[in-house]
Design a protein around this motif. Structure first.
Motif, PDB file in Angstrom:
ATOM      1  N   GLY A  16       0.791  -1.221   0.000  1.00  0.00           N
ATOM      2  CA  GLY A  16       0.000   0.000   0.000  1.00  0.00           C
ATOM      3  C   GLY A  16       0.823   1.271   0.000  1.00  0.00           C
ATOM      4  O   GLY A  16       0.312   2.350   0.317  1.00  0.00           O
ATOM      5  N   LEU A  17       2.089   1.164  -0.377  1.00  0.00           N
ATOM      6  CA  LEU A  17       2.964   2.345  -0.393  1.00  0.00           C
ATOM      7  C   LEU A  17       2.802   3.175  -1.662  1.00  0.00           C
ATOM      8  O   LEU A  17       3.131   4.360  -1.671  1.00  0.00           O
ATOM      9  N   ILE A  18       2.315   2.561  -2.732  1.00  0.00           N
ATOM     10  CA  ILE A  18       2.053   3.291  -3.971  1.00  0.00           C
ATOM     11  C   ILE A  18       0.684   2.869  -4.486  1.00  0.00           C
ATOM     12  O   ILE A  18       0.175   1.785  -4.161  1.00  0.00           O
ATOM     13  N   SER A  19       0.070   3.733  -5.278  1.00  0.00           N
ATOM     14  CA  SER A  19      -1.244   3.422  -5.846  1.00  0.00           C
ATOM     15  C   SER A  19      -1.171   3.068  -7.321  1.00  0.00           C
ATOM     16  O   SER A  19      -2.098   2.471  -7.873  1.00  0.00           O
ATOM     17  N   LYS A  20      -0.051   3.440  -7.963  1.00  0.00           N
ATOM     18  CA  LYS A  20       0.101   3.191  -9.390  1.00  0.00           C
ATOM     19  C   LYS A  20       1.541   2.775  -9.671  1.00  0.00           C
ATOM     20  O   LYS A  20       2.477   3.460  -9.242  1.00  0.00           O
ATOM     21  N   PRO A  21       1.756   1.668 -10.379  1.00  0.00           N
ATOM     22  CA  PRO A  21       3.131   1.238 -10.660  1.00  0.00           C
ATOM     23  C   PRO A  21       3.821   2.149 -11.668  1.00  0.00           C
ATOM     24  O   PRO A  21       3.178   2.785 -12.500  1.00  0.00           O
ATOM     25  N   SER A  22       5.140   2.217 -11.583  1.00  0.00           N
ATOM     26  CA  SER A  22       5.928   3.018 -12.517  1.00  0.00           C
ATOM     27  C   SER A  22       7.291   2.365 -12.678  1.00  0.00           C
ATOM     28  O   SER A  22       7.747   1.614 -11.813  1.00  0.00           O
ATOM     29  N   ASN A  23       7.935   2.657 -13.787  1.00  0.00           N
ATOM     30  CA  ASN A  23       9.271   2.122 -14.036  1.00  0.00           C
ATOM     31  C   ASN A  23      10.280   2.951 -13.236  1.00  0.00           C
ATOM     32  O   ASN A  23      10.546   4.106 -13.549  1.00  0.00           O
ATOM     33  N   ILE A  24      10.840   2.343 -12.201  1.00  0.00           N
ATOM     34  CA  ILE A  24      11.697   3.079 -11.263  1.00  0.00           C
ATOM     35  C   ILE A  24      12.981   3.540 -11.928  1.00  0.00           C
ATOM     36  O   ILE A  24      13.496   4.626 -11.624  1.00  0.00           O
ATOM     37  N   LEU A  25      13.515   2.762 -12.858  1.00  0.00           N
ATOM     38  CA  LEU A  25      14.771   3.135 -13.509  1.00  0.00           C
ATOM     39  C   LEU A  25      14.618   4.338 -14.438  1.00  0.00           C
ATOM     40  O   LEU A  25      15.614   4.938 -14.827  1.00  0.00           O
ATOM     41  N   LEU A  26      13.385   4.668 -14.808  1.00  0.00           N
ATOM     42  CA  LEU A  26      13.157   5.845 -15.654  1.00  0.00           C
ATOM     43  C   LEU A  26      13.101   7.125 -14.834  1.00  0.00           C
ATOM     44  O   LEU A  26      13.060   8.218 -15.409  1.00  0.00           O
ATOM     45  N   ASP A  27      13.092   7.002 -13.509  1.00  0.00           N
ATOM     46  CA  ASP A  27      13.044   8.168 -12.628  1.00  0.00           C
ATOM     47  C   ASP A  27      14.479   8.591 -12.309  1.00  0.00           C
ATOM     48  O   ASP A  27      15.190   7.938 -11.535  1.00  0.00           O
ATOM     49  N   ALA A  28      14.916   9.699 -12.932  1.00  0.00           N
ATOM     50  CA  ALA A  28      16.302  10.149 -12.753  1.00  0.00           C
ATOM     51  C   ALA A  28      16.608  10.501 -11.306  1.00  0.00           C
ATOM     52  O   ALA A  28      17.743  10.337 -10.840  1.00  0.00           O
ATOM     53  N   GLY A  29      15.608  10.973 -10.568  1.00  0.00           N
ATOM     54  CA  GLY A  29      15.832  11.374  -9.187  1.00  0.00           C
ATOM     55  C   GLY A  29      16.186  10.218  -8.262  1.00  0.00           C
ATOM     56  O   GLY A  29      16.754  10.435  -7.185  1.00  0.00           O
TER      57      GLY A  29
END
Length: 326
Positions: free
Chosen positions: A170-183
């Motif tokens: 329950g830490l996120i509501s929508k998945p995302s590609n983590i490696l695409l996040d430069a931060g």
């Protein structure tokens, strides 16, 4: 009438009294007497001459305008023009910031974890379980970044392990590609490098701890010292020389981030935070063909690394009562 004692002659080191011919004869005599052992060093010396010293001549490219149709002798000299371009290249300075950011994270976290892990392994009393932990911790070191990078790319994908885990918690509501996040790249690079090398980094520490006299611990137990007190007053002081040596080598390599890791994990979306000096040099030299500029960057980084090495050794020797580690 007392006789005056003759003035003492100035002491001359034995080596200073010998001529060059005598030294050569002594070396030949020693080599003849131990030729079997001495000959074992020759392949290493030849290897270093061919692959470490002869290529130094190629550093002259940094002061020339070298192209693929030139040779080292025919390329025109341009002096310090390539270094002047470096100072005004914003992409190079972005790579420097990324390199230092990732390196300091690795220094702050990755330098301490192998020490803690080595102490934890050393404190294990069950022999089989101890060997199992050591084997598991060493294993990632023997896997290439191609293999580990493929695993990380899969795990960090939208449908990968980490997104599934975060969704279930329950830490996120929508998945995302983590490696695409430069931060997030600096932390990904740091933690994945620690995962790969932490176990391997415990080998030297475990070897030092194995040589500690067990009577020290027995005396500490008699005095009522707790296990943590024994680690603090016995284990860590005996590990001080190797910790100092590893610190010097780590500091000297602050500008040398892992090229293999970067080439595997870097993509067009995280390049702004993933580009490090080594990958920048690789891209400028091998991709864009600007060999002179890439060599100038590499030479400058090497000079700074030597300065960091000497400085770290000086500081460490002061902390170790003026006993130099190197």
């Amino acid at each position: 009438m007392s006789k005056t004692a003759p003035a003492p002659s100035a002491s001359i080191p034995p080596s200073a009294k010998k001529s060059m011919g005598q030294r050569i004869k002594e070396f030949a005599s020693d080599y003849k007497r131990q030729w079997e052992i001495q000959s074992m060093v020759l392949p290493g010396i030849i290897f270093m001459i061919i692959f470490c010293y002869i290529p130094i001549y190629g550093l002259s490219i940094a002061f020339k305008n070298y192209t693929v149709i030139d040779t080292l002798s025919t390329a025109p000299w341009v002096g310090l023009d390539n270094f002047k371009i470096i100072l005004s290249d914003e992409y190079f300075w972005d790579a420097v910031v990324n390199t230092l950011g990732i390196s300091f994270l690795k220094l702050g976290i990755g330098f301490i974890i192998p020490i803690i892990l080595a102490i934890m392994i050393y404190e294990l009393s069950m022999g089989r379980f101890k060997k199992f932990v050591q084997t598991i911790s060493y294993l990632p070191h023997f896997l290439s970044w191609i293999v580990l990078g493929g695993m990380l790319i899969t795990w960090f994908s939208t449908s990968g392990l980490f997104n599934e885990l975060l969704l279930n918690l329950g830490l996120i509501s929508k998945p995302s590609n983590i490696l695409l996040d430069a931060g997030k790249y600096w932390w990904i690079a740091t933690l994945s490098d620690i995962w790969k090398e932490a176990g391997w980094g415990t080998i030297l520490y475990l070897a030092i701890m194995a040589k500690i006299d067990p009577t020290y611990y027995e005396a500490a137990k008699i005095d009522g010292a707790s296990r943590l007190r024994q680690i603090w007053n016995i284990t860590l002081p005996n590990m001080k020389p190797i910790i100092s040596l590893n610190l010097i080598l780590t500091v000297s390599g602050l500008l040398g981030s892992n090229l293999d890791q970067t080439l595997v994990l870097m993509n067009s979306q995280n390049r702004a935070k993933a580009e490090v000096i080594n990958s920048y040099v690789y891209r400028m030299g091998m991709t864009q063909g600007d060999f002179s500029y890439a060599t100038a960057v590499g030479l400058g980084v090497s000079i700074v690394s030597v300065i960091l090495l000497v400085t770290a050794n000086k500081v460490t020797s002061k902390l170790n009562d003026n006993q130099s580690v190197l």
